[in-house]
Design an enzyme around this catalytic site. Structure first.
Site, PDB file in Angstrom:
ATOM      1  N   ASP A  48       0.687  -1.566  -0.161  1.00 53.05           N
ATOM      2  CA  ASP A  48      -0.284  -0.035   0.088  1.00 53.05           C
ATOM      3  C   ASP A  48       1.031   1.288  -0.163  1.00 53.05           C
ATOM      4  O   ASP A  48       0.094   2.666   0.219  1.00 53.05           O
ATOM      5  CB  ASP A  48      -1.031  -0.073   1.024  1.00 53.05           C
ATOM      6  CG  ASP A  48      -0.466  -0.354   2.758  1.00 53.05           C
ATOM      7  OD1 ASP A  48       0.785  -0.470   2.986  1.00 53.05           O
ATOM      8  OD2 ASP A  48      -1.373  -0.506   3.636  1.00 53.05           O
ATOM      9  N   SER A  49       2.212   1.131  -0.128  1.00 54.95           N
ATOM     10  CA  SER A  49       3.167   2.412  -0.072  1.00 54.95           C
ATOM     11  C   SER A  49       2.880   2.314  -1.795  1.00 54.95           C
ATOM     12  O   SER A  49       3.188   3.622  -1.943  1.00 54.95           O
ATOM     13  CB  SER A  49       4.283   1.545   0.506  1.00 54.95           C
ATOM     14  OG  SER A  49       5.143   0.590  -0.715  1.00 54.95           O
ATOM     15  N   ASP A  87      -1.047  -6.414  -0.510  1.00 60.90           N
ATOM     16  CA  ASP A  87      -0.937  -5.509   0.941  1.00 60.90           C
ATOM     17  C   ASP A  87      -3.743  -5.588   0.923  1.00 60.90           C
ATOM     18  O   ASP A  87      -3.760  -4.885  -0.308  1.00 60.90           O
ATOM     19  CB  ASP A  87      -0.721  -3.736   1.169  1.00 60.90           C
ATOM     20  CG  ASP A  87       0.525  -4.167   2.047  1.00 60.90           C
ATOM     21  OD1 ASP A  87       0.571  -4.959   2.775  1.00 60.90           O
ATOM     22  OD2 ASP A  87       1.140  -3.090   1.807  1.00 60.90           O
ATOM     23  N   LYS A 117      -1.346  -9.248   2.861  1.00 61.66           N
ATOM     24  CA  LYS A 117      -0.070  -9.338   3.687  1.00 61.66           C
ATOM     25  C   LYS A 117      -1.698  -8.510   5.014  1.00 61.66           C
ATOM     26  O   LYS A 117      -2.112  -7.426   4.075  1.00 61.66           O
ATOM     27  CB  LYS A 117       0.642  -8.237   3.020  1.00 61.66           C
ATOM     28  CG  LYS A 117       1.972  -7.588   4.502  1.00 61.66           C
ATOM     29  CD  LYS A 117       3.569  -7.608   3.972  1.00 61.66           C
ATOM     30  CE  LYS A 117       3.277  -5.848   4.063  1.00 61.66           C
ATOM     31  NZ  LYS A 117       2.706  -5.097   4.694  1.00 61.66           N
ATOM     32  N   GLU A 119      -1.425  -5.864   8.737  1.00 59.67           N
ATOM     33  CA  GLU A 119      -0.734  -5.608   9.696  1.00 59.67           C
ATOM     34  C   GLU A 119      -1.546  -5.195  10.821  1.00 59.67           C
ATOM     35  O   GLU A 119      -2.364  -4.875  10.928  1.00 59.67           O
ATOM     36  CB  GLU A 119      -0.760  -3.444   9.304  1.00 59.67           C
ATOM     37  CG  GLU A 119      -0.356  -3.291   8.142  1.00 59.67           C
ATOM     38  CD  GLU A 119      -0.012  -1.522   8.223  1.00 59.67           C
ATOM     39  OE1 GLU A 119      -0.510  -1.006   8.668  1.00 59.67           O
ATOM     40  OE2 GLU A 119       1.080  -1.164   6.902  1.00 59.67           O
ATOM     41  N   GLU A 186       8.857  -4.297  10.523  1.00 56.66           N
ATOM     42  CA  GLU A 186       9.518  -2.698   9.646  1.00 56.66           C
ATOM     43  C   GLU A 186       9.977  -2.133  11.469  1.00 56.66           C
ATOM     44  O   GLU A 186       9.159  -1.874  12.438  1.00 56.66           O
ATOM     45  CB  GLU A 186       8.359  -1.905   9.414  1.00 56.66           C
ATOM     46  CG  GLU A 186       8.498  -0.706   8.770  1.00 56.66           C
ATOM     47  CD  GLU A 186       7.989  -0.403   7.204  1.00 56.66           C
ATOM     48  OE1 GLU A 186       6.667  -0.758   7.317  1.00 56.66           O
ATOM     49  OE2 GLU A 186       7.669   0.994   6.981  1.00 56.66           O
TER      50      GLU A 186
HETATM   51  O1  KIV Z   1       3.485  -1.172   1.789  1.00 57.21           O
HETATM   52  C1  KIV Z   1       4.369  -1.645   1.414  1.00 57.21           C
HETATM   53  O2  KIV Z   1       5.276  -1.282   1.118  1.00 57.21           O
HETATM   54  C2  KIV Z   1       5.153  -2.531   3.271  1.00 57.21           C
HETATM   55  C3  KIV Z   1       6.834  -2.883   2.809  1.00 57.21           C
HETATM   56  C4  KIV Z   1       7.448  -1.590   3.603  1.00 57.21           C
HETATM   57  C5  KIV Z   1       6.443  -3.430   3.722  1.00 57.21           C
HETATM   58  O3  KIV Z   1       4.335  -2.730   3.720  1.00 57.21           O
END
Ligand code: KIV
Length: 268
Positions: A48-49, A87, A117, A119, A186
């Site tokens: 989600d980056s 994510d 993934k 969180e 992280e």
């Molecule tokens: O969203 C992302 O890129 C991440 C990484 C920093 C692990 O969760």
């Protein structure tokens, strides 16, 4: 046609067990995913980056489930070998386990991704169980969890205090027990991630978590220098694409203006 041996969640476990480090990078589009996959990366994360590096938002919170599915399906079309993890974005799984499962199913069905993934630890365990029970592999994410940035108030190192490190270790053991196939840690002290890595059976992938983990992940835009404002201590920049691209684009502009481009060989 060349045969590719696909990376699976079992491959990753075998790698941990034989002490072979796991490599993971982000991708959000077809072209970048193709380059990263053919380079031999083990895991591609549609993170989600994307909210930051693709859309220019300050945080990861605004990106939607539909937008994540768009990025993930573009990535999938460029990948032959890597395991693709996506994510679950903020707001798509926190309210209740049924909604979490619906979001995970949409990602798997509409993008063709291989895993999701999420969180968090104990607070989302019911959702993790529900998703795992549907046969969808789940990767955990503990330590600095950017979707909770407004709770933390800062992007600084987590689990420096003993109490928080203890809770993090308990959460990692819980995710392991529930059946997550891996956990991202992280921005936590290296000694905490070493302890976690030695206490769980699944691979631990670190970002800013030191070297005593089972693998490393970075945001590709940071690694290739496409995000030059971002300079955390944990980042190693392998190339400065910002500079290379700026020079190339300036040369193009100069050639257009001076009538050097296109030349006789570059036209019909
Ligand atoms: O969203 C992302 O890129 C991440 C990484 C920093 C692990 O969760």
């Amino acid at each position: 046609m060349k045969e590719y041996k696909r990376v699976t969640t079992n491959t990753l476990l075998e790698m941990k067990n034989r002490n072979e480090k796991i490599s993971m990078l982000t991708a959000y589009d077809y072209s970048m995913a193709k380059i990263i996959d053919k380079s031999g990366i083990d895991i591609i994360l549609v993170g989600d980056s994307a909210s930051n590096v693709m859309a220019g938002h300050e945080t990861t919170l605004p990106i939607t489930l539909d937008q994540m599915i768009y990025h993930a399906s573009s990535v999938i079309r460029g990948v032959k070998r890597s395991l693709v993890v996506v994510d679950l974005p903020f707001g798509s799984y926190q309210s209740d386990p049924k909604e979490a499962l619906r979001s995970a199913i949409r990602i798997m069905k509409e993008s063709g991704a291989h895993a999701v993934k999420m969180e968090g630890g104990r607070e989302i365990q019911e959702s993790i169980i529900k998703i795992l029970n549907a046969g969808i592999p789940v990767m955990g994410h503990l330590g600095l969890t950017p979707q909770s940035i407004y709770k933390f108030g800062t992007y600084s190192v987590r689990a420096k205090e003993e109490e928080e490190a203890k809770l993090l270790l308990e959460d990692a053991k819980l995710l392991d027990k529930l059946g997550c196939f891996g956990i991202v840690l992280e921005k936590i002290p290296a000694k905490v991630s070493k302890k976690v890595t030695n206490s769980v059976s699944v691979p631990i992938i670190g970002i800013g978590a030191g070297s005593d983990v089972d693998g490393q992940v970075l945001v590709t835009h940071d690694l290739v220098g496409l995000n030059s404002e971002f300079n955390p201590r944990f980042l190693r920049r392998y190339v400065n694409l910002d500079e290379i691209m700026t020079n190339a684009i300036q040369s193009y502009i100069k050639d257009v203006k001076s009538l050097d481009f296109p030349n006789k060989d570059e036209q019909y």
